[in-house]
Write a protein that holds these residues in place. Structure first.
Motif, PDB file in Angstrom:
ATOM      1  N   THR A   3      -3.215  -0.446 -14.058  1.00  0.00           N
ATOM      2  CA  THR A   3      -3.745  -0.354 -13.416  1.00  0.00           C
ATOM      3  C   THR A   3      -4.967  -1.754 -12.899  1.00  0.00           C
ATOM      4  OG1 THR A   3      -5.876   1.218 -14.213  1.00  0.00           O
ATOM      5  CG2 THR A   3      -4.251   2.123 -13.170  1.00  0.00           C
ATOM      6  N   TYR A   9      -3.676   3.567  -7.050  1.00  0.00           N
ATOM      7  CA  TYR A   9      -3.510   2.006  -7.222  1.00  0.00           C
ATOM      8  C   TYR A   9      -1.557   2.596  -6.632  1.00  0.00           C
ATOM      9  CZ  TYR A   9      -7.644   1.962  -9.694  1.00  0.00           C
ATOM     10  OH  TYR A   9      -8.894   1.916 -10.314  1.00  0.00           O
ATOM     11  N   GLU A  10      -1.057   1.485  -6.469  1.00  0.00           N
ATOM     12  CA  GLU A  10       0.018   0.955  -6.460  1.00  0.00           C
ATOM     13  C   GLU A  10       1.108   2.066  -7.533  1.00  0.00           C
ATOM     14  OE1 GLU A  10       1.474  -2.596  -5.518  1.00  0.00           O
ATOM     15  OE2 GLU A  10       0.219  -2.703  -3.637  1.00  0.00           O
ATOM     16  N   PRO A  40      -9.943   5.126  -4.593  1.00  0.00           N
ATOM     17  CA  PRO A  40      -8.924   3.913  -4.887  1.00  0.00           C
ATOM     18  C   PRO A  40      -7.537   5.301  -5.148  1.00  0.00           C
ATOM     19  CG  PRO A  40      -9.803   3.238  -6.713  1.00  0.00           C
ATOM     20  CD  PRO A  40     -11.164   4.447  -5.879  1.00  0.00           C
ATOM     21  N   THR A  99       1.014  -1.164  -0.073  1.00  0.00           N
ATOM     22  CA  THR A  99      -0.060  -0.007   0.259  1.00  0.00           C
ATOM     23  C   THR A  99       1.110   1.187  -0.356  1.00  0.00           C
ATOM     24  OG1 THR A  99      -1.950  -1.799   1.038  1.00  0.00           O
ATOM     25  CG2 THR A  99      -1.849   1.648   1.461  1.00  0.00           C
ATOM     26  N   TYR A 121      -3.374  -7.514  -9.440  1.00  0.00           N
ATOM     27  CA  TYR A 121      -3.891  -7.116  -8.150  1.00  0.00           C
ATOM     28  C   TYR A 121      -2.385  -8.410  -7.340  1.00  0.00           C
ATOM     29  CZ  TYR A 121      -7.144  -4.373  -7.492  1.00  0.00           C
ATOM     30  OH  TYR A 121      -7.941  -2.853  -6.962  1.00  0.00           O
ATOM     31  N   ASN A 150      -7.553  -1.760  -0.994  1.00  0.00           N
ATOM     32  CA  ASN A 150      -6.506   0.541  -1.074  1.00  0.00           C
ATOM     33  C   ASN A 150      -6.684   1.866  -0.235  1.00  0.00           C
ATOM     34  OD1 ASN A 150      -7.241  -1.409  -3.870  1.00  0.00           O
ATOM     35  ND2 ASN A 150      -5.259   0.346  -4.642  1.00  0.00           N
ATOM     36  N   SER A 191       0.883  -2.652 -11.167  1.00  0.00           N
ATOM     37  CA  SER A 191      -0.681  -3.340  -9.904  1.00  0.00           C
ATOM     38  C   SER A 191      -1.128  -1.723  -9.390  1.00  0.00           C
ATOM     39  CB  SER A 191       0.609  -3.492  -9.057  1.00  0.00           C
ATOM     40  OG  SER A 191      -0.439  -3.829  -8.110  1.00  0.00           O
ATOM     41  N   ALA A 192      -2.503  -2.110  -9.202  1.00  0.00           N
ATOM     42  CA  ALA A 192      -3.486  -1.969  -9.240  1.00  0.00           C
ATOM     43  C   ALA A 192      -3.321  -1.672  -7.385  1.00  0.00           C
ATOM     44  CB  ALA A 192      -4.963  -2.380  -9.573  1.00  0.00           C
ATOM     45  N   GLY A 193      -3.010  -2.995  -7.322  1.00  0.00           N
ATOM     46  CA  GLY A 193      -2.925  -3.140  -5.544  1.00  0.00           C
ATOM     47  C   GLY A 193      -2.066  -4.311  -5.369  1.00  0.00           C
ATOM     48  N   THR A 194      -2.588  -4.576  -4.219  1.00  0.00           N
ATOM     49  CA  THR A 194      -1.757  -6.538  -3.721  1.00  0.00           C
ATOM     50  C   THR A 194      -3.642  -7.193  -3.153  1.00  0.00           C
ATOM     51  OG1 THR A 194       0.123  -5.217  -3.011  1.00  0.00           O
ATOM     52  CG2 THR A 194      -0.821  -7.325  -1.872  1.00  0.00           C
TER      53      THR A 194
END
Length: 241
Positions: free
Chosen positions: A138, A110-111, A108, A37, A141, A100, A92-95
């Motif tokens: 984006t 995004y990473e 959100p 994050t 995940y 997020n 990456s959008a996220g993990t």
């Protein structure tokens, strides 16, 4: 031999300055993996900042290699240049399974957005037009979808064939297995990809965190090597998976 084992270049470089100029001059895009994050909308975690810093240094060196001289005056527009300036693709959008970070408006963050913003901020004085060369992914995940959407949404479309892939040392072994697998799918029917890897130090993580991450990484890498890359050998297979 599966399609994920067909790459000639497998060496992991330890610093941008240690990458031979004959490799630098071929790079079409620098791929920066996300992770964790973001601290804020424009600041990724410390170990991802390190990846972004390596991307900036690599961009300078690649552009110099393509230009054939040491000048750093590359702040021209896309249409005005005959030099193939490398793009930086942040991923990456996220993990997965981690919420997020949200903006004050509830959207959100995004990473990849935080990584891109960090790169642009860090080069705002030296390269004020860097935003022209930074592209975001984006959708993903996890690392498998990092590779899948990097290829399907960007590299296949843009024609980027020679890539410098940057991630942290703890994450590198699994990243190589996944990117070699995904970018090797259907390779007999395409011009093929040439992947180069740059590992950055595991800054911002405790020794215990690194040990734990490496253990999980090696378990996941084994699954990719012994099962996933053997079973899903085409992009259609991976899409269905």
């Amino acid at each position: 031999t599966t399609s994920s084992r067909r790459f000639v270049e497998r060496k992991v470089h330890k610093a941008p300055s240690l990458i031979p100029s004959e490799i630098l001059g071929t790079i079409d895009a620098i791929v920066v993996l996300g992770g964790g994050t973001p601290n804020s909308a424009r600041v990724p975690p410390a170990f991802v900042q390190n990846r972004c810093d390596a991307a900036i240094s690599s961009w300078d060196l690649i552009t110099q290699a393509k230009q054939g001289k040491e000048s750093k005056n590359y702040s021209y527009g896309i249409q005005g240049s005959s030099i193939s300036i490398p793009y930086i693709l942040t991923l990456s959008a996220g993990t997965a399974h981690v919420p997020n970070l949200l903006s004050p408006g509830g959207h959100p963050i995004y990473e990849s957005t935080a990584s891109a913003a960090y790169i642009i901020d860090q080069t705002s004085s030296s390269q004020p037009n860097m935003h022209k060369w930074v592209v975001l992914e984006t959708t993903s995940y996890d690392t498998i979808s990092n590779a899948y959407f990097a290829r399907t949404s960007h590299c296949d479309v843009a024609g980027w064939k020679s890539l410098l892939i940057i991630t942290s040392q703890f994450h590198m072994a699994r990243t190589i297995s996944i990117f070699d697998w995904i970018f090797g799918c259907d390779n007999e029917n395409t011009a093929g990809y040439n992947l180069h890897y740059l590992a950055t130090p595991d800054v911002g993580l405790t020794e215990e965190e690194i040990i734990s991450r490496v253990k999980r990484e090696l378990t996941s890498k084994n699954t990719v090597d012994t099962f996933l890359s053997e079973k899903y050998t085409t992009m259609h297979d991976v899409w269905w998976f």
